[in-house]
Design a protein around this motif. Structure first.
Motif, mmCIF file in Angstrom:
data_model
loop_
_atom_site.group_PDB
_atom_site.id
_atom_site.type_symbol
_atom_site.label_atom_id
_atom_site.label_comp_id
_atom_site.label_asym_id
_atom_site.label_seq_id
_atom_site.Cartn_x
_atom_site.Cartn_y
_atom_site.Cartn_z
ATOM 1 N N ILE A 17 0.881 -1.167 0.000
ATOM 2 C CA ILE A 17 0.000 0.000 0.000
ATOM 3 C C ILE A 17 0.917 1.215 0.000
ATOM 4 N N ALA A 18 0.872 1.997 -1.068
ATOM 5 C CA ALA A 18 1.797 3.124 -1.203
ATOM 6 C C ALA A 18 1.040 4.385 -1.580
ATOM 7 N N GLY A 19 1.661 5.523 -1.313
ATOM 8 C CA GLY A 19 1.049 6.788 -1.670
ATOM 9 C C GLY A 19 1.545 7.909 -0.779
ATOM 10 N N ALA A 20 1.390 9.116 -1.268
ATOM 11 C CA ALA A 20 1.831 10.286 -0.518
ATOM 12 C C ALA A 20 0.987 10.475 0.736
ATOM 13 N N THR A 21 1.472 11.300 1.651
ATOM 14 C CA THR A 21 0.745 11.587 2.881
ATOM 15 C C THR A 21 -0.620 12.190 2.565
ATOM 16 N N GLY A 22 -1.659 11.670 3.244
ATOM 17 C CA GLY A 22 -2.997 12.220 3.088
ATOM 18 C C GLY A 22 -3.780 11.697 1.910
ATOM 19 N N THR A 23 -3.297 10.626 1.262
ATOM 20 C CA THR A 23 -4.001 10.113 0.078
ATOM 21 C C THR A 23 -4.902 8.911 0.386
ATOM 22 N N GLY A 24 -4.894 8.447 1.656
ATOM 23 C CA GLY A 24 -5.842 7.386 2.029
ATOM 24 C C GLY A 24 -5.235 6.042 2.347
ATOM 25 N N LYS A 25 -3.935 5.979 2.603
ATOM 26 C CA LYS A 25 -3.304 4.676 2.884
ATOM 27 C C LYS A 25 -3.884 4.039 4.156
ATOM 28 N N THR A 26 -4.101 4.860 5.185
ATOM 29 C CA THR A 26 -4.589 4.316 6.461
ATOM 30 C C THR A 26 -5.981 3.723 6.312
ATOM 31 N N VAL A 27 -6.841 4.378 5.535
ATOM 32 C CA VAL A 27 -8.192 3.846 5.324
ATOM 33 C C VAL A 27 -8.125 2.529 4.549
ATOM 34 N N THR A 28 -7.231 2.451 3.561
ATOM 35 C CA THR A 28 -7.070 1.192 2.813
ATOM 36 C C THR A 28 -6.614 0.078 3.744
ATOM 37 N N LEU A 29 -5.658 0.395 4.620
ATOM 38 C CA LEU A 29 -5.215 -0.592 5.601
ATOM 39 C C LEU A 29 -6.393 -1.034 6.477
ATOM 40 N N GLN A 30 -7.209 -0.065 6.902
ATOM 41 C CA GLN A 30 -8.337 -0.368 7.788
ATOM 42 C C GLN A 30 -9.354 -1.291 7.131
ATOM 43 N N ILE A 31 -9.708 -1.018 5.884
ATOM 44 C CA ILE A 31 -10.725 -1.861 5.244
ATOM 45 C C ILE A 31 -10.174 -3.245 4.910
ATOM 46 N N LEU A 32 -8.879 -3.328 4.614
ATOM 47 C CA LEU A 32 -8.295 -4.650 4.395
ATOM 48 C C LEU A 32 -8.306 -5.460 5.699
ATOM 49 N N ALA A 33 -7.965 -4.809 6.813
ATOM 50 C CA ALA A 33 -8.003 -5.489 8.110
ATOM 51 C C ALA A 33 -9.421 -5.963 8.428
ATOM 52 N N GLU A 34 -10.408 -5.115 8.145
ATOM 53 C CA GLU A 34 -11.803 -5.503 8.356
ATOM 54 C C GLU A 34 -12.159 -6.722 7.513
ATOM 55 N N GLY A 35 -11.782 -6.667 6.246
ATOM 56 C CA GLY A 35 -12.138 -7.761 5.342
ATOM 57 C C GLY A 35 -11.524 -9.079 5.756
ATOM 58 N N PHE A 36 -10.241 -9.060 6.138
ATOM 59 C CA PHE A 36 -9.602 -10.301 6.571
ATOM 60 C C PHE A 36 -10.229 -10.817 7.858
ATOM 61 N N SER A 37 -10.466 -9.932 8.821
ATOM 62 C CA SER A 37 -11.066 -10.355 10.082
ATOM 63 C C SER A 37 -12.440 -10.981 9.856
ATOM 64 N N ALA A 38 -13.233 -10.376 8.981
ATOM 65 C CA ALA A 38 -14.597 -10.848 8.752
ATOM 66 C C ALA A 38 -14.647 -12.276 8.225
ATOM 67 N N ILE A 39 -13.606 -12.694 7.507
ATOM 68 C CA ILE A 39 -13.607 -14.061 6.959
ATOM 69 C C ILE A 39 -12.790 -15.021 7.817
ATOM 70 N N GLY A 40 -12.436 -14.585 9.026
ATOM 71 C CA GLY A 40 -11.759 -15.481 9.953
ATOM 72 C C GLY A 40 -10.248 -15.503 9.839
ATOM 73 N N VAL A 41 -9.639 -14.425 9.343
ATOM 74 C CA VAL A 41 -8.179 -14.342 9.229
ATOM 75 C C VAL A 41 -7.662 -13.345 10.270
ATOM 76 N N PRO A 42 -6.836 -13.777 11.225
ATOM 77 C CA PRO A 42 -6.263 -12.840 12.191
ATOM 78 C C PRO A 42 -5.337 -11.842 11.500
ATOM 79 N N VAL A 43 -5.211 -10.672 12.116
ATOM 80 C CA VAL A 43 -4.429 -9.573 11.551
ATOM 81 C C VAL A 43 -3.527 -8.996 12.632
ATOM 82 N N PHE A 44 -2.300 -8.633 12.238
ATOM 83 C CA PHE A 44 -1.426 -7.855 13.127
ATOM 84 C C PHE A 44 -1.023 -6.593 12.379
ATOM 85 N N LEU A 45 -1.225 -5.445 13.033
ATOM 86 C CA LEU A 45 -0.872 -4.184 12.396
ATOM 87 C C LEU A 45 -0.350 -3.201 13.429
#
Length: 463
Positions: A17-45
């Motif tokens: 996940i790459a991009g300049a500051t303020g372009t949405g990297k943290t939100v992308t990380l958040q939704i990926l973490a949500e998606g993995f958790s929802a299907i039963g995949v543990p996440v460390f971040l």
């Protein structure tokens, strides 16, 4: 724009996940973490800015961005439902999460040398110390153990040099100074027992409000970022432990764990080749253990090519090209994607707005997909941090509550060396006492013979 889905069987092929500051990297990380958790995949971040604690709380219609979220959801055909996720908070300093520790022995000389910025000669002396600990059965649990061992190494440098090569006391002193710096940075709290049990982060909720969901482990990193080498070294240690401890699973239907490494450039900045090689090896082999590693950084060029080439699933947010170096980096970033004849990749990376990205996911047979311009979905959990009170409540109810809070202090290298030194001192004192006793007896014996001789002479003369 294109709606894209990540194929779970390739989610352990790592990502970026790459991009300049303020372009949405943290939100992308958040939704990926949500998606993995929802299907039963543990996440460390790692939560570098403190924003990701919102994963523990459901989004709300009262949120200021609710209407834009719903508009985006309608645009991409998403039935957005707000929900919280099972979160466990961790903190090396034990302040914003449960304490998380390892032992000095588990960290090993390579990572410790990088953490302290040791020279080659100093790293060699540290390796000698670890070898001595192994051969003499001296457990290295915390920094006190290592400091005590180094004192012993310095005292016995001459004998050790004959066996292991030059052990300079100046190098021992330099390592001790760096250990002091590490202590001042708060690094002592990272070492000791109870050490982290990996099963506590690779966990799936069995009851409570989130049954069947993967646990999201959040490492509080805002304070930790003040010591970037400590941050990067700890995360690399954790990856190495996962690689060494987890069994081979081949090609699973979905990952066993997904690991997000934010501010990834900190891992590679000024890192020695031996460390880069270790990262490349772990990234190459850990996927067979079912672990997917996702690096988050501003520019893909922050990641060495040998590692970058293994990151199959990519989300590229906007990059700015204000300077000649920026333009060069933009072209290099665009060149790593499979081109799409519909648009110019470099131009797309420059133009995508916040909440948008240029993406490429692995498709059938693990082949990189054609690059596409993509809208990022809104998160289901709260965007932004929770309050301190909410965090404290969650920590108190956590299954980890009380397990790691109290530090254990069993006999280890420091205590064992102190006992040996004490026993040696007692033995030396006893030997010195016996020697003094023998000297006294000898003096008394000589004095007795001298006196007897005089008496004989006197008695003879009287006759």
């Amino acid at each position: 724009m294109c709606i894209r889905h990540m194929l779970l069987q390739y989610a352990n092929r790592h990502g970026l996940i790459a991009g300049a500051t303020g372009t949405g990297k943290t939100v992308t990380l958040q939704i990926l973490a949500e998606g993995f958790s929802a299907i039963g995949v543990p996440v460390f971040l790692s939560d570098v800015k403190g924003d990701l604690s919102g994963l523990a709380k459901s989004g709300s219609a009262d949120f200021k961005l609710h209407d834009p979220f719903m508009k985006r959801a309608a645009t991409i055909g998403l039935d957005l439902q707000y929900s919280a996720f099972p979160v466990t908070f961790w903190d090396l300093f034990g302040e914003q999460g449960h304490p998380i520790r390892t032992t000095v022995a588990e960290m090993g000389p390579l990572l410790l040398s990088n953490l302290m910025g040791l020279s080659g000669a100093q790293e060699g002396v540290l390796n000698v110390a670890f070898r001595v600990a192994d051969e003499d059965g001296l457990p290295l649990l915390d920094l006190e153990d290592l400091q005590a061992l180094l004192v012993w190494v310095g005292q016995n440098a001459k004998d050790l040099s004959l066996r292991y090569g030059n052990v300079a006391t100046s190098s021992v002193g330099a390592i001790q100074r760096q250990l002091l710096v590490l202590e001042n940075q708060g690094g002592a709290g990272m070492f000791g027992e109870p050490a982290l049990d990996l099963s506590d982060i690779i966990a799936i909720e069995t009851d409570g409000p989130h049954p069947g969901q993967g646990r999201i482990n959040i490492l509080a990193s805002d304070k930790l970022m003040a010591s970037p080498k400590l941050y990067a070294t700890f995360l690399l240690w954790l990856l190495s432990e996962l690689f060494e401890e987890l069994p081979e699973v081949g090609n699973p239907d979905k990952p066993k764990l997904v690991f997000f490494f934010d501010e990834a450039h900190l891992l590679f900045d000024d890192a020695p080749k031996a460390l880069i090689d270790k990262v490349e090896q772990v990234a190459r082999l850990i996927r067979s253990k079912g672990v997917g590693v996702y690096f988050i950084t501003q520019n893909p060029s922050d990641v060495p090519e040998d590692v970058l080439g293994q990151l199959g699933n990519r989300v590229q947010h906007a990059l700015r090209a204000f300077t000649a170096n920026d333009q060069k980096a933009l072209k290099q970033a665009a060149a790593t994607y499979r081109p799409n004849p519909k648009f110019d990749t470099a131009q797309a990376i420059r133009e995508v707005g916040t909440g948008e990205g240029v993406t490429s996911m692995l498709i059938d047979k693990g082949v990189p997909g054609i690059v596409e311009r993509t809208l990022i979905r809104p998160p289901s959990s709260q965007l932004g941090p929770i309050t301190k009170a909410e965090r404290a409540t969650l920590m108190a109810a956590s299954p980890m509550a009380g397990k790691y809070d109290a530090r254990l202090d069993r006999d280890s290298a420091a205590e064992m060396l102190a006992k040996r030194a004490g026993a040696a001192a007692q033995a030396a004192e006893k030997a010195e006492g016996e020697e003094e006793k023998l000297d006294a007896e000898e003096r008394e014996h000589r004095q007795g013979r001298r006196y007897t001789g005089r008496d004989v002479e006197r008695s003879t003369s009287r006759r």
